[in-house]
Design an enzyme around this catalytic site. Structure first.
Site, PDB file in Angstrom:
ATOM      1  N   HIS A 162       0.833  -1.205   0.000  1.00  0.00           N
ATOM      2  CA  HIS A 162       0.000   0.000   0.000  1.00  0.00           C
ATOM      3  C   HIS A 162       0.864   1.251   0.000  1.00  0.00           C
ATOM      4  CE1 HIS A 162      -2.964   2.996   1.022  1.00  0.00           C
ATOM      5  NE2 HIS A 162      -2.222   3.349   2.036  1.00  0.00           N
ATOM      6  N   HIS A 167       0.995   4.513  -2.739  1.00  0.00           N
ATOM      7  CA  HIS A 167       1.372   5.933  -2.636  1.00  0.00           C
ATOM      8  C   HIS A 167       2.607   6.277  -3.464  1.00  0.00           C
ATOM      9  CE1 HIS A 167      -1.468   7.241   0.468  1.00  0.00           C
ATOM     10  NE2 HIS A 167      -1.211   6.137   1.140  1.00  0.00           N
ATOM     11  N   GLU A 208      -6.396   9.081  -0.358  1.00  0.00           N
ATOM     12  CA  GLU A 208      -6.500   7.661   0.027  1.00  0.00           C
ATOM     13  C   GLU A 208      -7.609   6.946  -0.756  1.00  0.00           C
ATOM     14  OE1 GLU A 208      -3.404   6.896   2.937  1.00  0.00           O
ATOM     15  OE2 GLU A 208      -4.619   5.699   1.565  1.00  0.00           O
ATOM     16  N   SER A 227      -4.044   0.322  -4.369  1.00  0.00           N
ATOM     17  CA  SER A 227      -3.262  -0.823  -3.871  1.00  0.00           C
ATOM     18  C   SER A 227      -4.162  -1.978  -3.439  1.00  0.00           C
ATOM     19  CB  SER A 227      -2.410  -0.385  -2.670  1.00  0.00           C
ATOM     20  OG  SER A 227      -3.238   0.034  -1.596  1.00  0.00           O
TER      21      SER A 227
HETATM   22 FE   LIG Z   1      -2.268   5.252   2.773  1.00  0.00          FE
END
Ligand SMILES: [Fe+2]
Length: 298
Positions: A162, A167, A208, A227
């Site tokens: 993730h 990111h 997010e 992700s």
């Molecule tokens: Fe995150």
């Protein structure tokens, strides 16, 4: 069916220095003593890390590299169909290895020349102000552990996939990186816990779990979606609302389940204008006004 989540496992350190990661009872690795020992060892590495030194090297196993390889391969096709173009450009630019887990030191060598961002290690949950504030300096706090190999397409907590594959590919893109930085500046500018929470919720529903419309299609730009093998495939079925900062800042959400409600921007430009504009201007007074309006009877 497991729903991926974003719940960091608590980490403690005893007086004699033993580091323990407290996995939940229903964590896929909870009954695996080898996995638990590895989690403790990786958390200890992060807790021993000193600022302004290179991130520690995490000694990954073949099974952990396999998890990374499997997830990257599964996400590859989904990204082509469901990721926004800025993410795909960032991914193309960063060129993360997809057959093994890169060390944070390696990622930093690739990322620094692109946007100046750098990863530092985190054992688990980082306090809000420290996590978001550091973004203003181009610093991203990242876990180094890997989800349990028994369910590679699921994790109850944000793992290195993730943080880096989600990111990292965003941070490699100039326009994304600029949004992360001003989110950090916003977190540092506000003084009250309410305002910081408001900022963190806007971050949650954008960087997010944000989606946007591109050439008539709903595409993900939030790292939590990008992700997540399971959740990215659900974005078209979610309750899609247009970008609405006052609502995003007060919207409640459950981090242990897929997000049923998502805010959908009209292209990346609208994310920059509305979300970026909010991060650039927000202060405690603005949040007080927004909270007042939010609580005012309709
Ligand atoms: Fe995150």
């Amino acid at each position: 069916m497991f729903e991926e989540a974003q719940l960091y496992a608590p980490v403690t350190r005893s007086d004699d220095g033993d580091t323990t990661v407290h996995l939940g009872d229903n964590h896929p690795g909870a009954a695996d003593p080898d996995y638990r020992a590895r989690r403790n060892a990786l958390a200890a590495l992060a807790m021993d890390w000193q600022p302004d030194t290179p991130p520690p090297t995490a000694p990954y196993t073949a099974a952990e590299h396999d998890v990374w390889r499997i997830v990257c391969a599964e996400l590859h096709g989904l990204h082509e169909r469901l990721a926004c173009s800025a993410y795909l450009e960032g991914k193309q630019r960063l060129r993360l290895p997809e057959d093994r887990i890169p060390q944070l030191v390696e990622v930093n060598e690739m990322l620094r020349p692109l946007t100046g961002f750098q990863y530092v290690p985190a054992a688990g949950l980082v306090p809000l102000l420290e996590f978001y504030g550091s973004l203003a300096d181009g610093i991203f706090h990242s876990t180094q552990y890997v989800r349990h190999h028994s369910v590679p397409l699921y994790t109850p907590e944000p793992d290195v996939l993730h943080e880096v594959f989600g990111h990292g590919n965003c941070l490699a893109h100039d326009r994304f990186a600029a949004l992360y930085r001003i989110a950090g500046e916003a977190a540092r500018r506000v003084q009250t816990p309410e305002a910081l929470e408001f900022v963190s919720k806007v971050f949650w529903f954008s960087l997010e779990f944000g989606v946007l419309r591109e050439r008539g299609e709903v595409r993900a730009y939030g790292a939590g979606l990008l992700s997540s093998y399971g959740e990215i495939q659900q974005i078209a079925q979610a309750d899609l609302r247009s970008l609405d900062i006052p609502r995003m800042g007060v919207q409640t959400y459950d981090i242990t389940h897929y997000q049923p409600l998502l805010f959908c921007a009209d292209g990346f430009g609208e994310v920059e204008d509305l979300v970026g504009g909010f991060f650039a201007d927000v202060d405690d007074e603005l949040v007080q006004r927004l909270l007042l309006n939010a609580s005012a009877p309709a």
